[in-house]
Design a protein around this motif. Structure first.
Motif, PDB file in Angstrom:
ATOM      1  N   PHE A  92       0.791  -1.235   0.000  1.00  0.00           N
ATOM      2  CA  PHE A  92       0.000   0.000   0.000  1.00  0.00           C
ATOM      3  C   PHE A  92       0.828   1.293   0.000  1.00  0.00           C
ATOM      4  O   PHE A  92       0.290   2.364  -0.242  1.00  0.00           O
ATOM      5  CB  PHE A  92      -0.917   0.051   1.238  1.00  0.00           C
ATOM      6  CG  PHE A  92      -2.055  -0.925   1.192  1.00  0.00           C
ATOM      7  CD1 PHE A  92      -2.966  -0.902   0.144  1.00  0.00           C
ATOM      8  CD2 PHE A  92      -2.231  -1.856   2.210  1.00  0.00           C
ATOM      9  CE1 PHE A  92      -4.032  -1.791   0.106  1.00  0.00           C
ATOM     10  CE2 PHE A  92      -3.291  -2.751   2.184  1.00  0.00           C
ATOM     11  CZ  PHE A  92      -4.194  -2.720   1.128  1.00  0.00           C
ATOM     12  N   GLN A  98       0.248   4.309  -2.251  1.00  0.00           N
ATOM     13  CA  GLN A  98      -0.991   4.120  -3.037  1.00  0.00           C
ATOM     14  C   GLN A  98      -2.076   5.125  -2.651  1.00  0.00           C
ATOM     15  O   GLN A  98      -2.106   5.604  -1.510  1.00  0.00           O
ATOM     16  CB  GLN A  98      -1.559   2.710  -2.782  1.00  0.00           C
ATOM     17  CG  GLN A  98      -0.680   1.575  -3.236  1.00  0.00           C
ATOM     18  CD  GLN A  98      -0.530   1.533  -4.741  1.00  0.00           C
ATOM     19  OE1 GLN A  98      -1.517   1.519  -5.464  1.00  0.00           O
ATOM     20  NE2 GLN A  98       0.703   1.547  -5.203  1.00  0.00           N
ATOM     21  N   LEU A 112      -5.950   5.283  -1.965  1.00  0.00           N
ATOM     22  CA  LEU A 112      -7.106   4.419  -1.711  1.00  0.00           C
ATOM     23  C   LEU A 112      -8.283   5.311  -1.359  1.00  0.00           C
ATOM     24  O   LEU A 112      -8.259   5.986  -0.327  1.00  0.00           O
ATOM     25  CB  LEU A 112      -6.847   3.488  -0.516  1.00  0.00           C
ATOM     26  CG  LEU A 112      -5.597   2.607  -0.505  1.00  0.00           C
ATOM     27  CD1 LEU A 112      -5.455   1.915   0.843  1.00  0.00           C
ATOM     28  CD2 LEU A 112      -5.684   1.577  -1.619  1.00  0.00           C
ATOM     29  N   GLU A 136      -9.873  -1.426   3.933  1.00  0.00           N
ATOM     30  CA  GLU A 136      -9.038  -2.119   2.937  1.00  0.00           C
ATOM     31  C   GLU A 136      -7.667  -2.462   3.539  1.00  0.00           C
ATOM     32  O   GLU A 136      -7.157  -3.564   3.365  1.00  0.00           O
ATOM     33  CB  GLU A 136      -8.874  -1.213   1.708  1.00  0.00           C
ATOM     34  CG  GLU A 136      -8.595  -1.997   0.458  1.00  0.00           C
ATOM     35  CD  GLU A 136      -8.762  -1.152  -0.805  1.00  0.00           C
ATOM     36  OE1 GLU A 136      -7.860  -1.174  -1.627  1.00  0.00           O
ATOM     37  OE2 GLU A 136      -9.798  -0.472  -0.945  1.00  0.00           O
ATOM     38  N   ILE A 137      -7.097  -1.509   4.265  1.00  0.00           N
ATOM     39  CA  ILE A 137      -5.765  -1.718   4.842  1.00  0.00           C
ATOM     40  C   ILE A 137      -5.812  -2.739   5.983  1.00  0.00           C
ATOM     41  O   ILE A 137      -5.038  -3.698   6.001  1.00  0.00           O
ATOM     42  CB  ILE A 137      -5.184  -0.370   5.344  1.00  0.00           C
ATOM     43  CG1 ILE A 137      -4.918   0.555   4.152  1.00  0.00           C
ATOM     44  CG2 ILE A 137      -3.916  -0.584   6.160  1.00  0.00           C
ATOM     45  CD1 ILE A 137      -4.605   1.994   4.513  1.00  0.00           C
TER      46      ILE A 137
END
Ligand code: EPU
Length: 340
Positions: free
Chosen positions: A284, A287, A289, A319-320
């Motif tokens: 991640f 990134q 998001l 998500e993480i």
């Protein structure tokens, strides 16, 4: 004291997100604080204490309560001997200005916590910490307005039940006490190695071999500027996740698959694993998001680049945390408090 209405919270939170608050008041004395609390309780209005807003997030809908900003001043040396100085600080003193003043006096104890955006009253709530120090190491006691007993009480360090990034003010007594002053004991001494790795690396790179509180403060400020995005340009709440605290068996399991995983002993048989590393391993880092940028310099920080609101933030968070859970079977927790 003025009570303001319909204030946009995003102007007061470093994540630059959140709806309005119905009421907001700044208090500069314990009497004003007691008045405002009594009034809110009589009218059945909930309240939330806001410090610098750098470790707090809010939802998009209106907070129907009262945000109280405690701005009680005070910087008083209450005792001093050959080796120590004990200082009482009003909750409304700006943390880093206090650190700067104590460093100027050549005192040690809080210099590694330089540049943390906080007020003194907020510092014990999450037991602020950085580069090998936490406020629990120097806090002797604090005074707080007890909203249950309607009086000012003194709580000792032990009574605050400090643990990593936590205290009774975030757990069993959340909402009960409003900190009005803190008392710290600092030392007249030179800092001694071993230093936190990042600080030692900085000293080595800059050929610094004379260790002073000032040298540590300067190193920490330089490291923080490199790793932590300036919230004025890139809205964020510092570390968005706490580092993970895991049991021995979980560490053994982790090291089987990832022998190089960074980890630190907690001293109670458990281990701290940097959540930034776990998040980075999941791919991640850097990134975007749902409008939230995972900071390229430290994956623990989420920057609100283009999130349309709290839903985007919560989607990025899920998500993480889910990816870390799926890959490592480790649960990582959010660090900032939420206004509710
Ligand atoms: N790491 C990675 N990738 C990353 C980030 C970290 O691999 O993207 C690993 C590295 O191995 C690194 C280790 O994690 O050596 C530790 O990283 P760092 O020293 O940057 O600290 P941190 O664990 O990410 C914590 C605090 C910070 C504090 C620093 C320095 C928490 C939640 N965060 O971060 O506090 O400044 O240590 O002591 O404990 C805050 O709470 O808002 C905050 C900024």
């Amino acid at each position: 004291m003025n009570v303001h209405t319909n204030i946009p919270l995003k102007n007061y939170l470093s994540m630059k997100m959140g709806g309005t608050t119905r009421f907001m008041a700044d208090v500069t004395t314990v009497d004003e604080l007691s008045q405002v609390i009594t009034n809110a309780k009589t009218k059945g209005i909930p309240f939330f204490i806001l410090g610098s807003g750098s470790n707090v997030i809010a939802r998009d809908d209106e907070y129907t309560g009262l945000i109280i900003r405690v701005r009680i001043p005070g910087f008083e040396i209450i005792s001093e001997d050959y080796t120590t100085v004990t200082i009482k600080l009003g909750a409304g003193e700006i943390w880093d200005e206090v650190v700067a003043q104590t460093v100027d006096k050549g005192l040690i104890g809080i210099e590694a916590m330089s540049d943390i955006p906080s007020y003194c009253g907020a510092a014990p709530v999450q037991n602020i910490g950085a580069y090998g120090q936490e406020i629990a190491d120097t806090l002797v006691s604090l005074e707080a307005y007890d909203t249950t007993a309607n009086q000012v009480v003194t709580l000792t360090n032990e009574e605050c039940k400090f643990t990593y990034r936590d205290s009774i003010f975030r757990t069993e007594a959340q909402g009960r006490y409003i900190i009005t002053s803190i008392t710290l004991q600092l030392y007249k001494a030179a800092p001694e190695p071993p230093f936190y790795k990042g600080v030692q690396d900085y000293f080595d790179e800059h050929n610094i071999t004379i260790y002073t509180a000032k040298a540590i403060r300067e190193a920490v400020i330089a490291i923080r500027h490199e790793k932590l995005p300036n919230p004025v340009e890139k809205p964020n709440s510092g570390s968005f996740f706490k580092n993970a605290i895991i049991e021995q068996w979980q560490l053994d399991e982790l090291l089987q698959d990832y022998p190089d995983a960074p980890h630190y002993e907690m001293g109670d048989g458990r281990h701290k694993v940097p959540s930034g590393w776990l998040i980075e391993q999941c791919g991640f880092k850097g990134q975007l998001l749902h409008g939230m940028r995972v900071n390229p310099a430290n994956a623990l920080v989420l920057i609100n680049e283009s999130a349309t609101g709290y839903l985007d933030l919560s989607l990025a968070r899920t998500e993480i945390t889910q990816a870390v859970q799926d890959r490592f079977r480790i649960n990582i927790e959010q660090e900032p408090l939420e206004i509710a």
